[in-house]
Design a protein around this motif. Sequence first.
Motif, short mmCIF file in Angstrom:
data_model
loop_
_atom_site.label_atom_id
_atom_site.label_comp_id
_atom_site.label_asym_id
_atom_site.label_seq_id
_atom_site.Cartn_x
_atom_site.Cartn_y
_atom_site.Cartn_z
N GLY A 149 -0.64 5.47 -4.75
CA GLY A 149 -1.33 6.25 -3.75
C GLY A 149 -2.52 6.96 -4.37
O GLY A 149 -2.78 6.85 -5.58
N THR A 150 -3.23 7.72 -3.56
CA THR A 150 -4.45 8.37 -4.03
C THR A 150 -4.20 9.58 -4.90
O THR A 150 -5.11 10.07 -5.56
CB THR A 150 -5.33 8.80 -2.85
OG1 THR A 150 -4.51 9.57 -1.95
CG2 THR A 150 -5.89 7.62 -2.11
N SER A 174 0.84 -1.20 0.00
CA SER A 174 0.00 0.00 0.00
C SER A 174 0.87 1.25 0.00
O SER A 174 2.04 1.21 0.42
CB SER A 174 -0.95 0.03 1.20
OG SER A 174 -0.23 0.18 2.40
N THR A 219 0.57 5.48 0.94
CA THR A 219 -0.22 6.54 1.57
C THR A 219 0.40 7.89 1.24
O THR A 219 1.59 8.11 1.48
CB THR A 219 -0.27 6.35 3.10
OG1 THR A 219 -0.81 5.06 3.39
CG2 THR A 219 -1.14 7.41 3.74
N CYS A 244 4.95 10.81 1.24
CA CYS A 244 4.55 9.49 0.76
C CYS A 244 5.20 8.44 1.65
O CYS A 244 6.42 8.47 1.85
CB CYS A 244 4.98 9.28 -0.69
SG CYS A 244 4.75 7.59 -1.30
#
Lengths: 115, 115
Positions: free
Chosen positions: B106-107, B3, B5, B23
């Motif tokens: 990431g987003t 993952s 973030t 990050c």
Amino acid sequence: EPEVTQTPSHQVTQMGQEVILRCVPISNHLYFYWYRQILGQKVEFLVSFYNNEISEKSEIFDDQFSVERPDGSNFTLKIRSTKLEDSAMYFCASSDKGALGNTIYFGEGSWLTVV
Amino acid sequence: GNSVTQMEGPVTLSEEAFLTINCTYTATGYPSLFWYVQYPGEGLQLLLKATKADDKGSNKGFEATYRKETTSFHLEKGSVQVSDSAVYFCALSDRRAGGGNKLTFGTGTQLKVEL
């Protein structure tokens, strides 16, 4: 500079219809990918393709999805029966090697709207 | 699983301001790390990458250092320009048994630079 090209840039389709998104990867590349980005969410991996077969797929890539390399230049993503939740930007990508750290080159995306 | 973030955006800065976009990552293996940028109306472009601990990737005045001890890859630029306005994506890849080089994103962080 070589680039990945995608068509169409935007497609609107009715729910239940079949859609084919097309991509021309960079010419000497051997690995091909599809990613998607639902509006406001993360870019998500769908599938990777090498040596004329799927090398990996995500749980998103169910039986409604298929990929094909029909000739030496095109790479397509087919969605058999579109759902509203398939609305997203679909990115095609390619790389010349599969090694860790190798750069993946993305196209500009195909925006799919399912109504 | 893996993952990434990222700090949430949008980030709004004045021209010539210092930029940091945080990050952090979680990975089971020893990943390679990337920053991709998406300018308005365009696809994802690789901005920089680093493939091992303490490596610094740099491009167009942007830098990021692979910090294994803090599992971070923060993006920095000393003096931003209006033309840097874009969405920035942190991503990682690790080796997949099936070949290819799958990215986990990431987003995305939207950056707006104003005069």
